[in-house]
Design a protein around this motif. Structure first.
Motif, PDB file in Angstrom:
ATOM      1  N   TRP A 148       0.497  -1.197  -0.077  1.00 54.86           N
ATOM      2  CA  TRP A 148       0.203   0.247   0.182  1.00 54.86           C
ATOM      3  C   TRP A 148       0.763   1.265  -0.241  1.00 54.86           C
ATOM      4  N   ASP A 149       2.185   1.136   0.362  1.00 54.56           N
ATOM      5  CA  ASP A 149       2.834   2.248   0.698  1.00 54.56           C
ATOM      6  C   ASP A 149       4.439   1.946  -0.219  1.00 54.56           C
ATOM      7  N   TRP A 157      -1.853   9.330   0.928  1.00 62.24           N
ATOM      8  CA  TRP A 157      -2.987   9.096   1.612  1.00 62.24           C
ATOM      9  C   TRP A 157      -3.344  10.312   1.925  1.00 62.24           C
ATOM     10  N   PRO A 163      -1.187   2.639   9.622  1.00 61.74           N
ATOM     11  CA  PRO A 163      -0.067   1.675   9.449  1.00 61.74           C
ATOM     12  C   PRO A 163      -0.352   0.104  10.249  1.00 61.74           C
TER      13      PRO A 163
END
Length: 191
Positions: A148-149, A157, A163
């Motif tokens: 996701w990162d 985001w 997280p």
């Protein structure tokens, strides 16, 4: 019903027309004839729903590989979400690029995430309920993801993205550079 496209070919935001009065509103959320005009050859086989209790909950980036590759029509039924689609089609001029839309029940909008894209979201409000209409059944064997990162994707985001809310699976997803070639533009043109 309005269909908004993006600089990345494939995803489509579906924005229904709301007819309102003092009692509330009415909206056609889905019409196969209009949807198929903008997204041809699509048949849905399964509906899913998820709840994200905390604001800032991150889910994704997920996709299913062939032969169970899924297109998803995503809608937020309660709360609000920052919804993301990432191009994972090798050979695409926008490979690794992303688009985002804020989905909410007030707007009744939806995001079409086609085969060949990773999908994820961040809940912007507590108790966000998300509905997914998909084109292939869930397959644990074909359930895949990407980090996701990943700085190579560089999704912007929302600040509240936490997280600590990631699932065990999402904490260990590979980076884009480590991802096998699951989708190619040539394969998807023939599909």
């Amino acid at each position: 019903m309005e269909f908004r496209t993006f600089a990345i070919d494939g995803p489509v935001e579906v924005i229904p027309r709301k007819i309102g009065d003092e009692r509330g509103y009415f909206a056609e959320i889905f019409r196969a004839d209009k949807f198929s005009h903008h997204v041809p050859d699509t048949a849905f086989v399964q509906d899913n729903q998820s709840l994200s209790v905390r604001a800032g909950t991150i889910r994704g980036l997920h996709f299913q590989s062939h032969p169970a590759a899924q297109g998803k029509l995503v809608r937020c039924l309660s709360g609000r979400i920052f919804d993301v689609a990432v191009d994972l089609r090798n050979g695409s001029p926008t490979f690794g690029k992303w688009i985002s839309v804020v989905l909410s029940p007030e707007d009744c909008n939806q995001l079409w995430v086609p085969v060949g894209f990773g999908h994820g979201f961040c809940s912007l409000e507590p108790n966000s309920v998300i509905s997914y209409r998909v084109t292939a059944y869930y397959s644990a064997e074909n359930d895949k993801g990407v980090a996701w990162d990943d700085p190579d994707i560089a999704i912007e985001w929302p600040r509240l993205a936490d997280p600590a809310t990631l699932s065990a699976k999402d904490k260990t997803q590979p980076r884009l550079a480590e991802l096998p070639s699951y989708f190619s533009m040539d394969d998807l043109k023939c599909a």
